[in-house]
Scaffold this motif. Structure first.
Motif, PDB file in Angstrom:
ATOM      1  N   PRO A 134       0.843  -1.217   0.000  1.00 44.13           N
ATOM      2  CA  PRO A 134       0.000   0.000   0.000  1.00 44.13           C
ATOM      3  C   PRO A 134       0.869   1.254   0.000  1.00 44.13           C
ATOM      4  O   PRO A 134       1.978   1.236   0.515  1.00 44.13           O
ATOM      5  CB  PRO A 134      -0.776  -0.109   1.322  1.00 44.13           C
ATOM      6  N   ASN A 135       0.333   2.246  -0.532  1.00 50.36           N
ATOM      7  CA  ASN A 135       0.968   3.561  -0.464  1.00 50.36           C
ATOM      8  C   ASN A 135       0.480   4.227   0.816  1.00 50.36           C
ATOM      9  O   ASN A 135      -0.553   4.889   0.845  1.00 50.36           O
ATOM     10  CB  ASN A 135       0.577   4.370  -1.697  1.00 50.36           C
ATOM     11  N   MET A 136       1.247   4.079   1.867  1.00 49.70           N
ATOM     12  CA  MET A 136       0.753   4.480   3.184  1.00 49.70           C
ATOM     13  C   MET A 136       0.654   5.983   3.363  1.00 49.70           C
ATOM     14  O   MET A 136      -0.169   6.468   4.124  1.00 49.70           O
ATOM     15  CB  MET A 136       1.637   3.861   4.284  1.00 49.70           C
ATOM     16  N   SER A 137       1.514   6.718   2.646  1.00 49.06           N
ATOM     17  CA  SER A 137       1.453   8.169   2.853  1.00 49.06           C
ATOM     18  C   SER A 137       0.111   8.709   2.382  1.00 49.06           C
ATOM     19  O   SER A 137      -0.448   9.601   3.017  1.00 49.06           O
ATOM     20  CB  SER A 137       2.629   8.849   2.133  1.00 49.06           C
ATOM     21  N   GLY A 178      -9.182  -2.127  -8.337  1.00 47.79           N
ATOM     22  CA  GLY A 178      -8.857  -1.872  -6.939  1.00 47.79           C
ATOM     23  C   GLY A 178      -9.212  -3.074  -6.086  1.00 47.79           C
ATOM     24  O   GLY A 178      -9.334  -4.196  -6.571  1.00 47.79           O
ATOM     25  N   ALA A 179      -9.373  -2.812  -4.792  1.00 44.71           N
ATOM     26  CA  ALA A 179      -9.652  -3.916  -3.889  1.00 44.71           C
ATOM     27  C   ALA A 179     -10.688  -3.489  -2.862  1.00 44.71           C
ATOM     28  O   ALA A 179     -10.754  -2.323  -2.469  1.00 44.71           O
ATOM     29  CB  ALA A 179      -8.377  -4.353  -3.187  1.00 44.71           C
ATOM     30  N   ASP A 180     -11.500  -4.456  -2.452  1.00 48.70           N
ATOM     31  CA  ASP A 180     -12.470  -4.200  -1.388  1.00 48.70           C
ATOM     32  C   ASP A 180     -11.960  -4.824  -0.094  1.00 48.70           C
ATOM     33  O   ASP A 180     -11.573  -5.984  -0.079  1.00 48.70           O
ATOM     34  CB  ASP A 180     -13.834  -4.826  -1.744  1.00 48.70           C
ATOM     35  N   VAL A 181     -11.964  -4.048   0.963  1.00 51.02           N
ATOM     36  CA  VAL A 181     -11.593  -4.614   2.261  1.00 51.02           C
ATOM     37  C   VAL A 181     -12.723  -4.345   3.245  1.00 51.02           C
ATOM     38  O   VAL A 181     -13.484  -3.397   3.091  1.00 51.02           O
ATOM     39  CB  VAL A 181     -10.279  -4.011   2.809  1.00 51.02           C
ATOM     40  N   PRO A 185      -7.062   1.376  -7.213  1.00 52.19           N
ATOM     41  CA  PRO A 185      -5.803   0.695  -7.547  1.00 52.19           C
ATOM     42  C   PRO A 185      -4.574   1.596  -7.438  1.00 52.19           C
ATOM     43  O   PRO A 185      -3.466   1.090  -7.306  1.00 52.19           O
ATOM     44  CB  PRO A 185      -6.022   0.220  -8.980  1.00 52.19           C
ATOM     45  N   ASP A 186      -4.721   2.889  -7.464  1.00 50.52           N
ATOM     46  CA  ASP A 186      -3.526   3.725  -7.401  1.00 50.52           C
ATOM     47  C   ASP A 186      -2.990   3.875  -5.983  1.00 50.52           C
ATOM     48  O   ASP A 186      -1.956   4.482  -5.765  1.00 50.52           O
ATOM     49  CB  ASP A 186      -3.822   5.110  -8.002  1.00 50.52           C
ATOM     50  N   LEU A 187      -3.724   3.337  -5.014  1.00 46.92           N
ATOM     51  CA  LEU A 187      -3.262   3.449  -3.632  1.00 46.92           C
ATOM     52  C   LEU A 187      -2.400   2.266  -3.192  1.00 46.92           C
ATOM     53  O   LEU A 187      -1.950   2.204  -2.066  1.00 46.92           O
ATOM     54  CB  LEU A 187      -4.452   3.594  -2.678  1.00 46.92           C
TER      55      LEU A 187
END
Length: 576
Positions: free
Chosen positions: A368-371, A397-400, A411-413
RNA sequence: GCAUCGAUGGUCUAGAGGUAUGACUUAGGCCUUCCAAGCCUAUAGCCCGGGUUCGAUUCCCGGUCGAUGCACCA
């Protein structure tokens, strides 16, 4: 051998009189289920324990450890003893009889009684009839009678402790330390000889059912896939003995004699490890003096087995008095105990097994792009991070799911990386093979089987035919007369034998025949007599307890000969 | 835990409402040249608590331990 009315009474009378076994704290009235070992009994028991050590510690290389007899509650919560080592009981309000509550319920046609909670069982019992007086019970309280002795650790009763009901748990809870000690490799074993405690409801049968007893247990940790590869199985592959399988018991058939190789190949014994220790047990019990015809190995019936064991065999010794007595239990406990303690304690109890070759395994990592994620989702970011690791992303993207809420992560995250990683091995939970010996029962069997009466010179002779390896006193030394320096020579011989580590007893009291009889009765296998010929040629007579035969041997050879006779490397009849 | 029976030197045992019999063992001594010999001497006992009784080891009650049966035995 003359007719014995009751070997048990004869042997226990002798044991009491000559200092093998005494009722405990007799001056206050003994307590059922506890015994004292007297001077000879304690020595004999120690010799039996040391033979056990020869087999397990010296030969198998399983080091002995020593854990406290009291352990904190968590240990026995994990092991299942707090919940399970108890009988559900109730008391009939009509006849005051104590009853096994689950048995009453099953007798009343109620199913699954043994798994019910106390309250459920209590309700179910209301319509059941007492097994003793057959009155309908009505309102009864169901209570657990736990067979563990409970105590408190420290002042103020803050902390609950229990006296251990088996030594095994000590070896399990020390698993991580033991694994390091054995340098992280399977198989290895730990053993323990020590006291265990069970608050038996009604101990009877003298030394057979004790509330405090000595166990010698080995816990052998093996790779679950290696149970059929005992490194020294060859030692016992062709060792044959009668085995009473559960199928034969159910069909009322006799035991079959098989070699261990056959037993494993035919699936009679679950695996090589178990078979190896079945055979080792047979050998050891014969070494301490159990007659093979009074020894059998009986497989537990499926409903008799503890829930964790896949296979379990008991070594049973036939007693004149008690019939077949379960003396050694050999169980495959699987990974039950280690899993239970790992779960309860939070300490991993696994072994890392390296593969021969690292395995190339494709793995998808989600980074993940945590920032961005942190700023955007703030206090949920951490949970999202955790969930993303196991998420199945698509190109959208993804579902959590966090706290029940589905969050879509574009998806860019995060970045998806497919890579090939080296897996060098895996963590496995070892299985445990457990041979568990009841030392006190072995001692009783040795006493009972050693007891014999024969006739010498028209008089009854009582003789304990112990194997020289377990006899408490190993050799007696007598001067024929207490004069003319015969006693001095005899004392010197005694000292020379004691220097060799032998328990030699000097006795000059009374007629020579009386002294032989005394030693016969405590099972001393050999007696040396210094007579007038000794002064001429430095030889003495060496007398064999069982045959009452004598040979003359040189004084200087005594330590070596007696030593060899006692450890079994020579036998009397082969001496000159 | 219930029921029945039992408990006398270290061991086996006799016995009675008034402190106990015998044997073996053990210890000391004499004797004794290889299998519990003999002689002398000594040590040592009524399971515990309560009751009845002038007095209980004995009778009664309770307990402990042991045996047996029931129940129980991870």
């Amino acid at each position: 051998m003359i007719f014995m009315s009751d070997v048990f009474e004869n042997v226990m009378e002798l044991a009491k009189r000559r200092g093998f076994v005494w009722p405990t704290s007799e001056c206050y009235g003994a307590v059922a289920g506890f015994i004292d070992y007297g001077p000879l009994g304690a020595m004999m028991k120690r010799r039996i324990e040391n033979i056990w050590r020869d087999f397990y510690v010296i030969r198998e290389g399983y080091y002995e450890i020593e854990c406290p007899t009291i352990a904190q509650e968590a240990v026995f919560v994990a092991s299942g003893h707090v919940a399970g080592f108890a009988d559900k009981m109730c008391q009939c309000p009509h006849c005051n009889e104590f009853l096994r509550a689950d048995h009453v319920a099953e007798g009343g046609g109620i199913e699954n009684a043994s798994t019910m909670k106390n309250e459920e069982l209590s309700a179910a019992l209301a319509t059941c009839k007492c097994l003793a007086c057959e009155e309908v019970l009505g309102t009864v309280e169901v209570f657990g009678f736990n067979l563990m002795f409970k105590t408190s650790i420290g002042p103020g009763s803050q902390r609950v402790g229990y006296l251990r009901p088996e030594t095994a748990q000590g070896m399990f809870v020390d698993f991580a330390r033991l694994l390091r000690f054995y340098r992280d490799k399977l198989p290895f074993g730990a053993v323990q000889i020590g006291k265990s405690y069970r608050n038996e409801i009604s101990p009877r049968q003298g030394m057979i059912r004790l509330r405090e007893f000595t166990q010698a247990e080995a816990e052998i940790f093996v790779h679950p896939a290696e149970k059929n590869r005992h490194p020294f199985f060859g030692r016992y592959a062709s060792y044959r003995m009668p085995l009473l399988t559960y199928v034969q018991q159910q069909n009322g058939q006799d035991a079959v004699t098989l070699s261990m190789r056959e037993a494993v190949d035919q699936g009679v014994i679950a695996n090589e490890y178990l078979a190896y220790y079945v055979a080792l047990t047979h050998e050891m019990l014969t070494v301490i003096g159990i007659k093979p015809e009074r020894l059998r190995f009986r497989q537990h019936l499926p409903d008799e087995r503890a829930h964790y064991a896949t296979d379990c065999w008991d070594a049973e010794i036939h007693s004149e008095r008690f019939g077949w007595v379960e003396t050694v239990g050999l169980a495959d406990r699987t990974d039950y105990d280690l899993r239970a303690h790992a779960k309860e304690s939070g300490t991993p109890m696994t072994v890392f097994i390296q593969y021969d070759e690292p395995r190339k395994v494709p793995r998808r990592r989600i980074i993940p792009n945590m920032s961005v994620l942190g700023k955007q989702y703030r206090n949920k970011a951490k949970a999202i991070f955790t969930e993303l690791e196991s998420a199945i992303p698509t190109k959208d993207g993804a579902d959590v799911v966090v706290d029940g809420e589905t969050i879509h992560i574009p998806p860019d995250l995060f970045e998806v990386r497919d890579e090939i990683v080296d897996i060098r091995g895996e963590d496995i939970v070892p299985h445990v093979i457990e041979p568990s010996y009841g030392i006190d029962r072995m001692c009783y069997a040795v006493l009972e089987q050693a007891y014999d009466e024969d006739v010498a010179d028209g008089e009854k002779r009582v003789v304990m035919r112990f194997s020289p390896q377990v006899a408490p006193v190993q050799v007696a030394v007598f001067p024929l007369m207490t004069r003319d320096d015969l006693d001095t020579i005899a004392r010197e011989i005694t000292t020379s034998l004691q220097k060799k580590g032998l328990l030699a007893e000097y006795d000059d009291s009374g007629a020579i025949g009386r002294r032989y009889r005394r030693q016969d009765e405590i099972g001393t296998p050999f007696a040396i007599t210094v007579d007038y010929d000794t002064k001429e040629n430095n030889t003495v007579t060496l007398r064999d307890r069982d045959s009452m035969k004598q040979v003359r041997v040189a004084i200087k050879d005594l330590p070596e000969i007696i030593g060899a006779l006692v450890d079994g490397t020579r036998v009397f009849l082969e001496i000159k």
